[in-house]
Design an enzyme around this catalytic site. Structure first.
Site, PDB file in Angstrom:
ATOM      1  N   CYS A 125       0.864  -1.193   0.000  1.00 18.66           N
ATOM      2  CA  CYS A 125       0.000   0.000   0.000  1.00 18.66           C
ATOM      3  C   CYS A 125       0.895   1.236   0.000  1.00 18.66           C
ATOM      4  CB  CYS A 125      -0.904  -0.023   1.223  1.00 18.66           C
ATOM      5  SG  CYS A 125      -1.889   1.490   1.414  1.00 18.66           S
ATOM      6  N   CYS A 128       0.293   3.465   3.677  1.00 18.64           N
ATOM      7  CA  CYS A 128       0.903   3.031   4.943  1.00 18.64           C
ATOM      8  C   CYS A 128       2.196   2.239   4.727  1.00 18.64           C
ATOM      9  CB  CYS A 128      -0.083   2.172   5.726  1.00 18.64           C
ATOM     10  SG  CYS A 128      -0.529   0.619   4.919  1.00 18.64           S
ATOM     11  N   CYS A 150      -6.544   1.634   5.092  1.00 22.65           N
ATOM     12  CA  CYS A 150      -6.285   3.050   4.752  1.00 22.65           C
ATOM     13  C   CYS A 150      -7.511   3.698   4.120  1.00 22.65           C
ATOM     14  CB  CYS A 150      -5.079   3.146   3.822  1.00 22.65           C
ATOM     15  SG  CYS A 150      -3.495   2.833   4.635  1.00 22.65           S
ATOM     16  N   CYS A 169     -10.283  10.449  -4.205  1.00 26.92           N
ATOM     17  CA  CYS A 169      -9.246   9.421  -4.038  1.00 26.92           C
ATOM     18  C   CYS A 169      -8.093   9.952  -3.180  1.00 26.92           C
ATOM     19  CB  CYS A 169      -8.740   8.999  -5.417  1.00 26.92           C
ATOM     20  SG  CYS A 169      -7.351   7.846  -5.373  1.00 26.92           S
ATOM     21  N   CYS A 174      -4.943  13.341  -7.448  1.00 29.62           N
ATOM     22  CA  CYS A 174      -6.076  12.646  -8.059  1.00 29.62           C
ATOM     23  C   CYS A 174      -7.365  13.197  -7.475  1.00 29.62           C
ATOM     24  CB  CYS A 174      -5.996  11.134  -7.822  1.00 29.62           C
ATOM     25  SG  CYS A 174      -7.359  10.225  -8.595  1.00 29.62           S
ATOM     26  N   CYS A 222     -40.732  20.693  10.517  1.00 28.68           N
ATOM     27  CA  CYS A 222     -41.765  19.741  10.104  1.00 28.68           C
ATOM     28  C   CYS A 222     -41.192  18.546   9.356  1.00 28.68           C
ATOM     29  CB  CYS A 222     -42.805  20.442   9.235  1.00 28.68           C
ATOM     30  SG  CYS A 222     -42.154  21.067   7.652  1.00 28.68           S
ATOM     31  N   CYS A 241     -47.122  22.207   6.031  1.00 27.57           N
ATOM     32  CA  CYS A 241     -47.320  22.440   7.464  1.00 27.57           C
ATOM     33  C   CYS A 241     -47.961  23.797   7.738  1.00 27.57           C
ATOM     34  CB  CYS A 241     -45.984  22.342   8.209  1.00 27.57           C
ATOM     35  SG  CYS A 241     -44.832  23.702   7.863  1.00 27.57           S
ATOM     36  N   CYS A 299     -57.681  62.402  23.644  1.00 28.40           N
ATOM     37  CA  CYS A 299     -57.680  61.995  22.238  1.00 28.40           C
ATOM     38  C   CYS A 299     -56.316  62.238  21.601  1.00 28.40           C
ATOM     39  CB  CYS A 299     -58.753  62.749  21.472  1.00 28.40           C
ATOM     40  SG  CYS A 299     -58.399  64.516  21.282  1.00 28.40           S
ATOM     41  N   CYS A 306     -45.811  75.151  24.108  1.00 25.86           N
ATOM     42  CA  CYS A 306     -45.517  76.312  23.255  1.00 25.86           C
ATOM     43  C   CYS A 306     -46.762  76.763  22.501  1.00 25.86           C
ATOM     44  CB  CYS A 306     -44.392  75.999  22.277  1.00 25.86           C
ATOM     45  SG  CYS A 306     -44.859  74.871  20.940  1.00 25.86           S
TER      46      CYS A 306
END
Length: 513
Positions: A125, A128, A150, A169, A174, A222, A241, A299, A306
């Protein structure tokens, strides 16, 4: 018909149309060229998600004669846009289409780690550097072969990181996408729960990576997603919903306000809410001397020390004569800038914002109340209630537009003062006309018409149907004014709004399992 109905000189067209059939039910209409018959959006439930994904996968698999994991890699890369995949295929060719998506169909023979066949029973491999029997190694479509330990470790890391929808990969330089079937087999042998998580990621990528599909923003969720059938993400939809939302920004439905304006408005409302509430409930500034005035009863006509009388609702100067419904020399339907030079900029900004915030909240609250009213089993009344609810929402969302477009927060140099004045008058005139007719529609809908005699019931029915048609017409005009007179002039692509729909927010229909 009584004179309470507003119809402008160029609105005779609607008066000659049939807005209801014999049962008082509104007919299908077209708005802004968009036919409202049928639904343009679909509800994708958990049970129908796989079927929805398979539908698009099958189209790509059939056209390109691909395996499912290759088709999925293509669609994830192109955000599940099948039309985009086909467009790239015909414009740039199959090789470019695959290369950009990391899809590898042919064996590479120029790589030091690749071989078209394995003649030995044991290999080393290159990850590793341990020897392993061929049976304990796996080769991907790119022809890179590594030991299962791996590969498994690589896949587990990617899945835990949330990057498992397109795992590439391990070989240097790659970018080929690994076969999802092989990923599933290797991870299942180590951790079945993680393999299920991987499958869930692949399934949900149809929603997470798809520009036409989004999760419903309901709280609690939902579990539904919504798929629109066209490329216009600036639309408003209703999930099964009942939640209505803007498909573009996932906020509550807010047209005719743009997404950016709505986001800014919500933030400002949150930040200034306490100040505005105190101002609204406790004090107003006199339009003459600009001192704060507190009202403890009486109201809406108040008088400052003033001597200046003014309207408590909007703060505008008035005369002293008034009735229960009007104040001499005064209307507060539109915001007036007033003598801003006599007060500070901060105070003016707060007063201006408070003006629009109060009117935004009035219609927002009344919109909720309108949604709770009962139709009393009359279809024409139900249509009127729906029109009232929609119109309240539109009015509420129109005030953030007034605040931003005619202020200096976003568009300070986009319009000349003369242009701003003309368009402000046009917009606020339509806004005020809509408010008047909405209030009249609300008044008639509150009548106890189920107890009326037949002749009075027929008269009330015609008033509600006519007012509903008038408010529909004015809503569309308001949208048209915003889209074609304000936002186009401002040339702000970020302020696109949803089209006006006479029947309201589009309700998503069920997608078959």
């Amino acid at each position: 018909m009584e004179d309470y109905i507003y119809v402008s000189s160029d609105d005779d067209e609607w008066n000659n149309q049939d807005y209801n059939n014999d049962d008082g039910v509104f007919l299908e209409v077209e708005s802004n060229g968009i036919c409202e018959k049928g639904s343009s959006c679909k509800v994708i439930r958990k049970e129908s998600l796989l079927a929805a994904q398979k539908e698009d996968l099958q189209r790509v698999m059939d056209l390109l004669s691909l395996k499912e994991h290759h088709a999925r890699s293509l669609l994830i890369h192109y955000r599940w846009d099948v039309d985009k995949v086909f467009a790239v295929l015909f414009e740039r060719g199959r090789e470019k289409l695959y290369a950009e998506a990391g899809v590898t169909l042919e064996i590479r023979k120029d790589n030091e780690y690749s071989s078209s066949s394995v003649s030995t029973t044991e290999i080393t491999c290159q990850i590793c550097f341990e020897d392993a029997s061929v049976e304990k190694t796996t080769v991907m479509d790119c022809n890179h072969r590594f030991c299962n330990d791996c590969w498994t470790s690589h896949f587990i890391v990617k899945i835990n990181e949330g990057n498992s929808k397109r795992i590439t990969c391990m070989a240097q330089k790659c970018n080929a996408i690994c076969d999802e079937g092989k990923i599933r087999d290797l991870v299942t042998a180590k951790d079945p729960t993680l393999a299920e998580k991987f499958d869930r990621f692949l399934l949900e990528s149809y929603i997470d990576d798809n520009k036409r599909v989004k999760w419903c923003p309901s709280v609690p969720h939902c579990g539904n997603a919504i798929r629109i059938e066209d490329d216009d993400g600036y639309c408003e939809v209703e999930c099964a919903c009942g939640v209505q939302f803007c498909f573009n920004c996932l906020s509550e439905a807010h047209s005719p306000c743009s997404c950016l304006m709505w986001k800014l408005w919500m933030r400002k409302c949150k930040e200034d809410q306490e100040t505005v509430m105190w101002m609204s409930e406790n004090a107003k500034h006199c339009p003459k001397c600009h001192n704060a005035v507190e009202k403890n009863g009486g109201c809406n006509l108040v008088r400052c020390r003033c001597g200046q009388p003014f309207c408590w609702l909007c703060g505008g100067a008035t005369g002293l004569q008034h009735t229960w419904s009007s104040i001499q020399g005064h209307t507060c339907g539109s915001y007036k800038e007033g003598e801003e030079k006599k007060s500070t900029t901060v105070r003016n900004d707060l007063l201006r914002y408070t003006h629009y915030y109060e009117r935004y909240m009035v219609h927002h609250v009344l919109k909720l109340e309108a949604g709770e009213l009962q139709s009393k089993d009359f279809s024409w009344a139900e249509n009127g209630f729906n029109r009232l609810l929609q119109s309240r929402r539109i009015l509420s969302c129109s005030y953030p537009i007034s605040f931003y477009v005619f202020g200096n927060a976003l568009f300070e140099n986009e319009m000349t003062p003369k242009e701003k004045e003309i368009r402000k008058n046009l917009f606020e005139n339509l806004q005020q006309q809509l408010e008047i007719n909405v209030e009249r529609l609300s008044m008639f809908l509150e009548e106890p018409f189920s107890d009326y005699r037949e002749d009075k019931l027929l008269e009330t029915r015609m008033k509600i149907i006519t007012l509903s048609a008038v408010t529909d017409n004015l809503c569309e005009k308001l949208y048209d004014c915003i889209d074609n007179d304000l936002l186009v002039l401002l040339q702000q692509a970020t302020h696109t709004i949803a089209h006006y729909r006479s029947k309201g927010v589009a309700k998503a229909s069920e997608l078959p399992n």
